[in-house]
Structure formats: C-alpha cells, structure tokens
Write a protein that holds these residues in place. Structure first.
Motif, short mmCIF file in Angstrom:
data_model
loop_
_atom_site.label_atom_id
_atom_site.label_comp_id
_atom_site.label_asym_id
_atom_site.label_seq_id
_atom_site.Cartn_x
_atom_site.Cartn_y
_atom_site.Cartn_z
N GLU A 13 0.82 -1.21 0.00
CA GLU A 13 0.00 0.00 0.00
C GLU A 13 0.86 1.26 0.00
O GLU A 13 0.54 2.24 -0.67
CB GLU A 13 -0.94 0.00 1.21
N LYS A 14 1.96 1.25 0.75
CA LYS A 14 2.83 2.42 0.82
C LYS A 14 3.49 2.67 -0.54
O LYS A 14 3.57 3.82 -0.99
CB LYS A 14 3.90 2.24 1.90
N ALA A 74 0.99 4.07 -2.93
CA ALA A 74 0.74 5.49 -2.62
C ALA A 74 1.85 6.38 -3.18
O ALA A 74 1.59 7.53 -3.57
CB ALA A 74 0.62 5.68 -1.11
N THR A 104 1.21 6.12 -7.45
CA THR A 104 -0.02 6.58 -8.10
C THR A 104 -0.07 8.07 -8.44
O THR A 104 -0.74 8.42 -9.42
CB THR A 104 -1.28 6.19 -7.29
#
Length: 90
Positions: free
Chosen positions: A15-16, A19, A22
C-alpha cells in the motif's frame, strides 16, 4: 513499463509503494516479493505502469528517496532472458 523497486525496508507495505507511485499515473499492479518460508518481505517488488512517460517520471522522482528508513532504487525491470533449452522435453 515494468519497474523494479529495490532496497525496501522489511516494514514497507504494498500500500505504501502504491501510494508513492499513483501520483505519477495509473499503476496496474505492484507485487511485493515475500519469502515463502517466513512470509517477510524480501525487500523488493515489481510494478507495472502502462504509460511509459508516467513510469519514467516515477523513476526519476522516486529513485534514491528514503522510505521507512531505507534508500530505495527504482528502475525499469529488464525481462528475464529465456533459456531455449529449458522448454525442451526429453
């Protein structure tokens, strides 16, 4: 364009990294490589960004930054060379 991201902390999550990627454009996937025995991160992963210009912008901006206390390396992933003898059956 397929990217390889190395030098990741064992604490860094998929997820990091998503982030971080994106803001530069569409990321079709990111796969954090895990050790099958310990289920801990091996410290690298692969991302795919379909737009080469966006992928190059991500490489330029993210290569060498610090994430979770580790300096990461981001570059274009080279395709694994195929061994023509590996597919032969005996």
């Amino acid at each position: 364009m397929k990217l390889i991201i190395r030098g990741l902390s064992r604490l860094t999550t998929e997820e990091k990294i998503l982030a971080l990627l994106t803001p530069y454009g569409l990321v079709q996937y990111f796969h954090l490589v895990m050790d099958p025995n310990t289920q801990n991160s091996k410290g690298f992963g692969f991302a795919f960004m379909p737009n080469p210009a966006q992928a190059k912008a991500a490489i330029k901006s993210l290569n060498g930054i610090e994430v979770d206390g580790e300096k990461i390396r981001v570059k274009k992933a080279e395709d694994k060379p195929t061994d023509p003898n590996a597919a032969e059956t005996k």
